[in-house]
Structures are given as C-alpha cells and as structure tokens.
Design a protein around this motif. Structure first.
Motif, PDB file in Angstrom:
ATOM      1  N   PRO A 151      37.574  36.616  10.843  1.00  0.00           N
ATOM      2  CA  PRO A 151      37.289  36.211  12.224  1.00  0.00           C
ATOM      3  C   PRO A 151      35.793  36.041  12.516  1.00  0.00           C
ATOM      4  N   ASP A 152      34.975  36.928  11.951  1.00  0.00           N
ATOM      5  CA  ASP A 152      33.535  36.858  12.226  1.00  0.00           C
ATOM      6  C   ASP A 152      32.925  35.574  11.655  1.00  0.00           C
ATOM      7  N   ALA A 153      33.290  35.227  10.437  1.00  0.00           N
ATOM      8  CA  ALA A 153      32.785  33.994   9.822  1.00  0.00           C
ATOM      9  C   ALA A 153      33.310  32.768  10.572  1.00  0.00           C
ATOM     10  N   PHE A 154      34.553  32.840  11.020  1.00  0.00           N
ATOM     11  CA  PHE A 154      35.137  31.739  11.796  1.00  0.00           C
ATOM     12  C   PHE A 154      34.323  31.487  13.064  1.00  0.00           C
ATOM     13  N   VAL A 155      34.001  32.546  13.782  1.00  0.00           N
ATOM     14  CA  VAL A 155      33.244  32.407  15.033  1.00  0.00           C
ATOM     15  C   VAL A 155      31.858  31.846  14.755  1.00  0.00           C
ATOM     16  N   GLU A 156      31.206  32.319  13.705  1.00  0.00           N
ATOM     17  CA  GLU A 156      29.874  31.796  13.357  1.00  0.00           C
ATOM     18  C   GLU A 156      29.941  30.312  13.003  1.00  0.00           C
ATOM     19  N   ALA A 157      30.945  29.933  12.251  1.00  0.00           N
ATOM     20  CA  ALA A 157      31.101  28.519  11.891  1.00  0.00           C
ATOM     21  C   ALA A 157      31.375  27.674  13.132  1.00  0.00           C
ATOM     22  N   GLU A 158      32.162  28.189  14.036  1.00  0.00           N
ATOM     23  CA  GLU A 158      32.454  27.465  15.283  1.00  0.00           C
ATOM     24  C   GLU A 158      31.208  27.323  16.147  1.00  0.00           C
ATOM     25  N   LYS A 159      30.398  28.371  16.211  1.00  0.00           N
ATOM     26  CA  LYS A 159      29.141  28.286  16.970  1.00  0.00           C
ATOM     27  C   LYS A 159      28.281  27.148  16.435  1.00  0.00           C
ATOM     28  N   THR A 173      31.832  25.982  28.044  1.00  0.00           N
ATOM     29  CA  THR A 173      32.621  27.191  28.292  1.00  0.00           C
ATOM     30  C   THR A 173      33.009  27.841  26.973  1.00  0.00           C
ATOM     31  N   TYR A 174      33.472  27.026  26.046  1.00  0.00           N
ATOM     32  CA  TYR A 174      33.877  27.523  24.736  1.00  0.00           C
ATOM     33  C   TYR A 174      32.688  28.157  24.014  1.00  0.00           C
ATOM     34  N   TYR A 175      31.545  27.506  24.070  1.00  0.00           N
ATOM     35  CA  TYR A 175      30.357  28.026  23.391  1.00  0.00           C
ATOM     36  C   TYR A 175      29.935  29.370  23.984  1.00  0.00           C
ATOM     37  N   GLN A 176      29.993  29.505  25.293  1.00  0.00           N
ATOM     38  CA  GLN A 176      29.648  30.785  25.922  1.00  0.00           C
ATOM     39  C   GLN A 176      30.586  31.897  25.451  1.00  0.00           C
ATOM     40  N   LEU A 177      31.854  31.574  25.318  1.00  0.00           N
ATOM     41  CA  LEU A 177      32.812  32.565  24.809  1.00  0.00           C
ATOM     42  C   LEU A 177      32.497  32.930  23.353  1.00  0.00           C
ATOM     43  N   LEU A 178      32.133  31.936  22.558  1.00  0.00           N
ATOM     44  CA  LEU A 178      31.761  32.210  21.171  1.00  0.00           C
ATOM     45  C   LEU A 178      30.523  33.100  21.103  1.00  0.00           C
ATOM     46  N   LYS A 179      29.550  32.828  21.967  1.00  0.00           N
ATOM     47  CA  LYS A 179      28.322  33.638  21.973  1.00  0.00           C
ATOM     48  C   LYS A 179      28.579  35.081  22.411  1.00  0.00           C
ATOM     49  N   SER A 180      29.575  35.277  23.261  1.00  0.00           N
ATOM     50  CA  SER A 180      29.856  36.621  23.748  1.00  0.00           C
ATOM     51  C   SER A 180      30.785  37.407  22.813  1.00  0.00           C
ATOM     52  N   TYR A 181      31.208  36.770  21.730  1.00  0.00           N
ATOM     53  CA  TYR A 181      32.098  37.421  20.762  1.00  0.00           C
ATOM     54  C   TYR A 181      31.391  38.589  20.109  1.00  0.00           C
ATOM     55  N   THR A 182      32.096  39.696  20.002  1.00  0.00           N
ATOM     56  CA  THR A 182      31.573  40.886  19.346  1.00  0.00           C
ATOM     57  C   THR A 182      32.212  40.992  17.964  1.00  0.00           C
ATOM     58  N   MET A 238      42.381  37.499  26.905  1.00  0.00           N
ATOM     59  CA  MET A 238      42.650  36.439  25.947  1.00  0.00           C
ATOM     60  C   MET A 238      41.629  36.555  24.811  1.00  0.00           C
ATOM     61  N   ASP A 239      42.098  36.504  23.586  1.00  0.00           N
ATOM     62  CA  ASP A 239      41.187  36.631  22.462  1.00  0.00           C
ATOM     63  C   ASP A 239      40.489  35.307  22.167  1.00  0.00           C
ATOM     64  N   ILE A 240      39.487  35.398  21.317  1.00  0.00           N
ATOM     65  CA  ILE A 240      38.650  34.229  21.018  1.00  0.00           C
ATOM     66  C   ILE A 240      39.462  33.120  20.371  1.00  0.00           C
ATOM     67  N   PHE A 241      40.451  33.487  19.551  1.00  0.00           N
ATOM     68  CA  PHE A 241      41.238  32.450  18.900  1.00  0.00           C
ATOM     69  C   PHE A 241      42.099  31.684  19.898  1.00  0.00           C
ATOM     70  N   GLN A 242      42.592  32.368  20.917  1.00  0.00           N
ATOM     71  CA  GLN A 242      43.373  31.672  21.952  1.00  0.00           C
ATOM     72  C   GLN A 242      42.485  30.668  22.696  1.00  0.00           C
ATOM     73  N   HIS A 243      41.225  31.033  22.936  1.00  0.00           N
ATOM     74  CA  HIS A 243      40.277  30.098  23.550  1.00  0.00           C
ATOM     75  C   HIS A 243      40.052  28.890  22.642  1.00  0.00           C
ATOM     76  N   THR A 244      39.961  29.129  21.343  1.00  0.00           N
ATOM     77  CA  THR A 244      39.786  28.031  20.393  1.00  0.00           C
ATOM     78  C   THR A 244      40.975  27.084  20.462  1.00  0.00           C
ATOM     79  N   THR A 245      42.165  27.650  20.480  1.00  0.00           N
ATOM     80  CA  THR A 245      43.380  26.848  20.561  1.00  0.00           C
ATOM     81  C   THR A 245      43.416  26.050  21.864  1.00  0.00           C
TER      82      THR A 245
END
Length: 167
Positions: free
Chosen positions: A84-92, A155-164, A1-8
C-alpha cells in the motif's frame, strides 16, 4: 473510507467523464452531418469538416479514457495489496505529473478560443466562421471537462498526501 476506495472512486469519475466526452464527440459528429445534409445555407454546410474534426477528437479522447482507466481499475487492487505504501507513492508521482498539464491546457484553449472568435468575426467566408465555431465548441467543452477533472485530481492528491504509511 480508505485510500484505495478513494482511488477507485477517482477512476470511476474518470470513466464517467470519458463516457460523456465520447458521447459529446458522437453527437458533434452527428450534428456535423445534419448541418451538411439538412442545412440550406453555405454556413451550415461549411460546418461539416470542422465539426467532424472536433467530434473525432472528442471521440478519441473519450475512447482513450475508457480504454486506459479500466486497466487501472483491474491492476490497482493487486498493486495496492502487495504494498500500500509504494502504491500511494506511485500514485502521488502519477498525479503530480499529469496535474502539471492543467494550466497549460487552460492557456492553449484560451488562445484557441480567442482564435475562434477572431476567425468567426473577421473571416467572412463560411469556412472561417465554421472553423471559429468548432474552435469555440472545443474550448468550452475542454474547459468544462478539465474543470471537473482538475477538481477531482486535486481532491485525490490531497488524500494521497494525507496518507499515513503503515510502517
């Protein structure tokens, strides 16, 4: 599952929680009226305003969750697709900001719970007992809701932190 699916999924969890809080608030308001209308004792009648206040607070909280999260659900796909990279940083950053409130909420509601017990036990007028009951109800409901919200956020934050990043 990709990071965006986790966000959803995270947003859908927030929406579900918002619906539960809203329904709980409505039920609390209905109970307040029933205690007042059907209740035959001063203690039952005294529950009207404390329970209405608690119920309206839950309705407001649930309603705000149901108002803000669909906006995110609509906006996030576009933002994610653009970068996607900026999105993940903003979400973090966003998750870090609001998760700092969980400990404060726990302590505040612990104090309100203690106050509720003290009022219930030592203020021997019906309004004192009613306020105590309403504070205890709010404390328990908030602990239940925040427990699952905090778990989902962690859980969501851990997934965001593990995003490459996709560089």
């Amino acid at each position: 599952m990709d990071i965006f699916q986790h966000t959803t999924d995270w947003i859908k969890g927030e929406l579900f929680e918002g619906k539960l809080v809203l329904i709980f608030g409505i039920i609390t308001c209905i109970c307040a009226f029933l205690f007042y209308k059907v209740g035959t004792t001063p203690n039952a009648k005294a529950l009207l305003f404390p329970l209405l206040i608690a119920g309206f607070m839950f309705v407001g909280i649930g309603g705000s969750m149901l108002y803000s999260n669909p906006k995110r659900l609509a906006e996030f796909p576009k933002v994610y697709q653009e970068n996607p990279d900026a999105f993940v940083e903003a979400e973090k950053e966003r998750v870090e900001t609001f998760t700092k409130w969980y400990p404060t909420t726990r302590y505040v509601f612990a104090a309100l719970g203690v106050l509720g017990v003290v009022l219930f036990l030592f203020w021997n007028k019906p309004i004192g007992k009613a306020i105590g009951i309403a504070l205890l109800l709010m404390t328990i409901a908030t602990y239940v809701v925040d427990h699952f919200s905090e778990e989902r956020a962690a859980t969501y934050y851990q997934l965001l932190k593990s995003y490459t990043p996709n560089n």
